[in-house]
Design an enzyme around this catalytic site. Structure first.
Site, short mmCIF file in Angstrom:
data_model
loop_
_atom_site.label_atom_id
_atom_site.label_comp_id
_atom_site.label_asym_id
_atom_site.label_seq_id
_atom_site.Cartn_x
_atom_site.Cartn_y
_atom_site.Cartn_z
N CYS A 139 7.90 -48.81 -22.53
CA CYS A 139 8.70 -49.72 -21.71
C CYS A 139 8.81 -51.09 -22.37
CB CYS A 139 8.07 -49.85 -20.32
SG CYS A 139 8.94 -51.01 -19.25
N CYS A 142 8.55 -54.10 -19.91
CA CYS A 142 7.17 -54.34 -19.45
C CYS A 142 6.32 -54.98 -20.54
CB CYS A 142 6.48 -53.04 -19.04
SG CYS A 142 7.48 -51.86 -18.20
N ASP A 143 6.44 -54.50 -21.76
CA ASP A 143 5.45 -54.85 -22.78
C ASP A 143 5.98 -55.69 -23.95
OD1 ASP A 143 3.59 -53.43 -21.34
OD2 ASP A 143 3.99 -51.55 -22.39
#
Ligand code: NAP
Length: 326
Positions: A139, A142-143
């Protein structure tokens, strides 16, 4: 007032990730008799994410911690969560859903909210599991921000890989796209954007065959040339894997409308093409898959369930009245 038999509910929520827990919370607040069934610990994909920095109201929170908070919050409003694996959801002749689990129980309800998420397809190479959350990610949103100034690799050649590689260049100094063929499957517009991005270098005809790291995280990749069979290394601080995502929709028996990639199509109430079957979160066809969108879907679905049940009760009353009058 509905009479409930054993294992009978107003609504059954399948899955206890952010969408499932949020649906359970709203169902509880709506005074519905609700059951949430989850095969593992509550949290879903949150449990595969180290830090969450894009859930409004929480500048930075560990995935497991947010999961716990969500579960506690849902339970505060009466959520009943059982640990079991749902194997089949089937609409019976009486219009209720039979939700059969691996432990051999069949739960019943006139409505189901499916929030079973999906699973990123894994490369299945050495180091992938070991470094998940320590440089291996599925992701970018997200990261990505954890890799400011670093060199990254993206595995895959579809829309997700090419689009997310472009996104990652906001943070990374350089992004390699490692693709097993000599052309992308991704749409032309996404390809053109990636080719025009000076921070992206495409590594054609290669697959990641090993992810190698240290105690600090990912250090380099071993890549295999799909034409010559030769091996080489690529020094990177992280690798983002986008080789497909499989929504967990196989649980539903019978045909339910879905898009080309298998995601369930819903109306604005989050109801699928099967009346009474609602979907929220990663199983649903939509533009993006975030914690915020999952809980948004779930809020709508749980409130829509209340209205759907009220309409069902009205229909029942009208039927009883008509039968008495005839
Ligand atoms: P996808 O379209 O199925 O692409 C998967 C990519 O991974 C392909 O390039 C494939 O290579 C490669 N691949 C598969 N297995 C592999 C393996 N074991 N090792 C190395 N490479 C492997 O999946 P996706 O990109 O996740 O997209 C899924 C769906 O969502 C698609 O319908 C896509 O259009 C849609 N989507 C759309 C957007 C957008 O429009 N902005 C963004 C994201 C996703 P080959 O090409 O050689 O098969």
């Amino acid at each position: 007032m509905t009479e409930y038999g054993k294992n009978e509910y107003d609504v059954i929520v399948v899955g206890a990730g952010p969408a499932g827990l949020c649906a359970a919370l709203y169902a509880g607040r709506g005074m519905l008799r609700a059951l949430t069934i989850e095969r593992g610990a509550p949290g879903g994909e949150l449990l595969n994410t180290d830090l969450i920095e894009d859930y409004i109201g929480f500048e930075s929170i560990k995935g497991w911690e947010l999961s716990q908070k969500m579960a506690e919050h849902a339970k505060k409003f009466g959520a009943e969560i059982v640990t079991d694996n749902v194997e089949r959801i089937r609409k019976a002749d009486d219009g209720w859903f039979d939700v059969a689990t691996a432990r051999g129980t069949t739960y019943r309800a006139p409505t189901v909210i499916l929030t079973a998420g999906g699973t990123p397809v894994k490369l299945g190479v050495p180091g992938e599991k070991e470094y998940a959350g320590k440089g291996v990610s599925y992701c970018a949103v997200c990261d990505g921000a954890f890799f400011r100034g670093e060199v990254l690799a993206v595995a895959g050649g579809g829309d997700a890989a090419v689009e997310e590689a472009d996104y990652l260049t906001r943070y990374a100094a350089k992004v390699y796209i490692v693709h097993r063929r000599h052309e992308f499957r991704a749409s032309r517009i996404l390809q053109e954007r990636a080719f025009a991005n000076a921070k992206i270098e495409v590594v054609w005809n290669k697959t990641v065959s090993e992810i190698v790291g240290t105690e600090k995280g990912v250090d380099h990749l071993v890549v295999l040339d799909t034409v010559t069979g030769g091996r080489s290394t690529l020094k990177v601080g992280g690798v983002f894997i986008f080789i497909g995502f499989k929504p967990n929709t196989h649980l539903v028996e019978g045909h339910v409308k879905h898009d080309a990639a298998g995601y369930l199509i819903t109306d604005e109430r989050m109801m699928t093409s099967i009346p009474g079957l609602f979907a929220a979160g990663d199983v649903r066809a939509q533009l993006t898959r975030q914690v915020t969108t999952a809980v948004g879907d779930a809020t709508t679905a749980a409130i829509a369930v209340e209205k759907y049940l009220a309409a069902l009760r009205e229909q029942e009353k009208a039927k009883t009245k008509a039968a008495a009058a005839s």
